[in-house]
Structures are given as C-alpha cells and as structure tokens.
Design a protein around this motif. Sequence first.
Motif, PDB file in Angstrom:
ATOM      1  N   ILE A 184       0.072  -0.916   0.079  1.00  0.00           N
ATOM      2  CA  ILE A 184       0.076   0.199  -0.159  1.00  0.00           C
ATOM      3  C   ILE A 184       0.937   1.021  -0.352  1.00  0.00           C
ATOM      4  N   PRO A 185       0.738   1.992  -1.276  1.00  0.00           N
ATOM      5  CA  PRO A 185       2.037   3.560  -1.043  1.00  0.00           C
ATOM      6  C   PRO A 185       1.059   4.204   0.268  1.00  0.00           C
ATOM      7  N   GLY A 199     -15.797  -1.837   4.461  1.00  0.00           N
ATOM      8  CA  GLY A 199     -15.471  -3.646   3.894  1.00  0.00           C
ATOM      9  C   GLY A 199     -16.315  -4.374   5.557  1.00  0.00           C
ATOM     10  N   ASN A 200     -15.451  -3.653   6.397  1.00  0.00           N
ATOM     11  CA  ASN A 200     -15.236  -4.264   7.671  1.00  0.00           C
ATOM     12  C   ASN A 200     -15.900  -3.676   9.093  1.00  0.00           C
ATOM     13  N   SER A 201     -17.039  -3.423   8.778  1.00  0.00           N
ATOM     14  CA  SER A 201     -18.164  -2.275   9.695  1.00  0.00           C
ATOM     15  C   SER A 201     -17.744  -2.193  11.352  1.00  0.00           C
ATOM     16  N   MET A 217      -6.182  -7.310  12.855  1.00  0.00           N
ATOM     17  CA  MET A 217      -6.145  -8.475  11.761  1.00  0.00           C
ATOM     18  C   MET A 217      -7.805  -8.280  10.466  1.00  0.00           C
ATOM     19  N   ARG A 218      -8.716  -7.408  10.958  1.00  0.00           N
ATOM     20  CA  ARG A 218     -10.010  -7.323  10.347  1.00  0.00           C
ATOM     21  C   ARG A 218      -9.308  -6.360   9.377  1.00  0.00           C
ATOM     22  N   ILE A 219      -8.417  -5.558   8.981  1.00  0.00           N
ATOM     23  CA  ILE A 219      -8.031  -5.264   8.466  1.00  0.00           C
ATOM     24  C   ILE A 219      -7.241  -5.257   7.206  1.00  0.00           C
ATOM     25  N   ASP A 220      -6.253  -6.404   7.806  1.00  0.00           N
ATOM     26  CA  ASP A 220      -5.839  -6.873   6.718  1.00  0.00           C
ATOM     27  C   ASP A 220      -6.687  -7.907   6.456  1.00  0.00           C
ATOM     28  N   GLU A 221      -7.403  -8.191   6.570  1.00  0.00           N
ATOM     29  CA  GLU A 221      -8.225  -8.916   5.402  1.00  0.00           C
ATOM     30  C   GLU A 221      -9.213  -8.418   4.355  1.00  0.00           C
ATOM     31  N   ILE A 223      -7.252  -5.930   2.587  1.00  0.00           N
ATOM     32  CA  ILE A 223      -6.037  -5.984   1.939  1.00  0.00           C
ATOM     33  C   ILE A 223      -5.782  -6.551   0.398  1.00  0.00           C
ATOM     34  N   PRO A 224      -6.066  -7.615  -0.334  1.00  0.00           N
ATOM     35  CA  PRO A 224      -6.182  -8.123  -0.880  1.00  0.00           C
ATOM     36  C   PRO A 224      -7.263  -7.243  -1.774  1.00  0.00           C
ATOM     37  N   ALA A 225      -8.118  -7.023  -1.346  1.00  0.00           N
ATOM     38  CA  ALA A 225      -9.815  -6.135  -1.953  1.00  0.00           C
ATOM     39  C   ALA A 225      -8.736  -4.437  -2.552  1.00  0.00           C
ATOM     40  N   PHE A 226      -7.968  -4.522  -1.480  1.00  0.00           N
ATOM     41  CA  PHE A 226      -7.324  -2.928  -2.052  1.00  0.00           C
ATOM     42  C   PHE A 226      -6.634  -3.025  -2.935  1.00  0.00           C
ATOM     43  N   THR A 227      -5.927  -4.036  -3.218  1.00  0.00           N
ATOM     44  CA  THR A 227      -5.279  -4.571  -3.641  1.00  0.00           C
ATOM     45  C   THR A 227      -5.598  -4.614  -5.008  1.00  0.00           C
TER      46      THR A 227
END
Length: 240
Positions: A184-185, A199-201, A217-221, A223-227
Amino acid sequence: MKGTITDEDGISLPAVTVINISADRKASTAIDGTFSVEASAGDEIRFVRAGYERAAIKVSAGTETSLHIHLVRAAREIEEVRIPVFTGDLGKDSRAVARADQGKLVQDAVGLPQPVGKMREKPAEVKQVLVPILLGQLNVQGLYDLVSGKARRQKRKYRYEDLQQDIAWIRSRVEDAYFTRQGIPEQRISEFIAFAFTGNSQIRSFIRAKNLSAVLMRIDEQIPAFTVRLDKDQQAPLFL
C-alpha cells in the motif's frame, strides 16, 4: 520460533497478537503467555496487545528460538491540572484559590459527571419535529433545521469528523511501514483504512474498544480487495 510474553510484573499475558511482519504470519499467546510463530533470520516480529506499548524484535541468525518478551503498560493521559495565576495580592490570591477549591468540593460532593466525547449540537430528527406538530406543538428551530438542510449538513460533518478521528487513531499507533510492506503506497494509507472501514464495519467498533490487535486482524483482511483497486488505478488510461 517460540516464546513467552509477560507484563512488567512477570505475569503471563494471554491474547497478545504476535505478527511476523516480513512473512505475514500471525499467532496469539495462550492463557499462559506462550506463543509459536514461523520466523526466519531477517524477519521482524511485532507484539501487540491493547493497553500495552508495542514491542518488536528483528530475528537474526543468533536469536534464541525460545524468547521471553516483556510488554510495558501504555501510559494513560492524566487530567490537566490548572494552576491559579497569582497577582501578588495576598487577599485576592487567597480568595481565588478558595473559589477554585470550593468549586471542586461541590463537584465532588454532588458527583457531577464530566463531559464524555465531543460536545456537539444534536441534529434535528424528523420524528422529534413531526410528533410535537401532531400534538399541536410547533418546534420552529427543529423544523427550520430540517427544511434548510442544516440537520443533514451537521450529520455529514459529524460522520466525516468521526471517520478522520478513527483513521488518526490507527495511524498514531501503527507505523506506515506496516502498510507499505504489504503493497500500500504511503500516500494512500488513509484511503485504505477508510476502504477497510467500508468492507468491515466491526473495525470501528474495535477502535471504540481500543482493541488494536482486533483492528489489525480485520484490516489485513481488506488488503487483497484494496490491492485490486490499486491495480485497476495503475491500468486506467490517462486522458490529457
């Protein structure tokens, strides 16, 4: 790599999140404070638990396979103490101190609660305005706020302020490198955090609870969608 995590008093700490930042591996300590996580020489291992300062180590070839990590309790903000400004006039200064002390005594005796959260004007709600009208009571200010759009603007403003505060809460506790290592830049970290909230309230609920490990832990989930979004942005043609 295995180890044990304790606090400053040597008491075992369960539920500590152990993160291998370099290899993207995670683990949590058991009830006795023990953990096990995959690690190789050169990896950075981070230890996170709400209410404690973060700790991190760099694994080297000589690092012991069984570690003993101490976490230090995070410092808490203390209430600001106001000191009276003295004029040099003994009579005036003594009366000023007496007034301050009496006010504190009254507050303590009555048990007046301190303000919690932000002091905000509550936006007008349709129900709060229409119901009194049906009962023959006209809430002029509330009706004006609804018709003029003031209530709607207030809600938007408060949502934006809360969003920025939650983003700042994370960024003040997590280094930028945590995000940049995952692709992530740096200039888009805040955008990613806002994206993760959508993505996760639950993430913002954990911020209210000051549970950093659950937040990460929930932020990491997300990452793929934001990538995927980043890849699309890079592939989009530029129109000059």
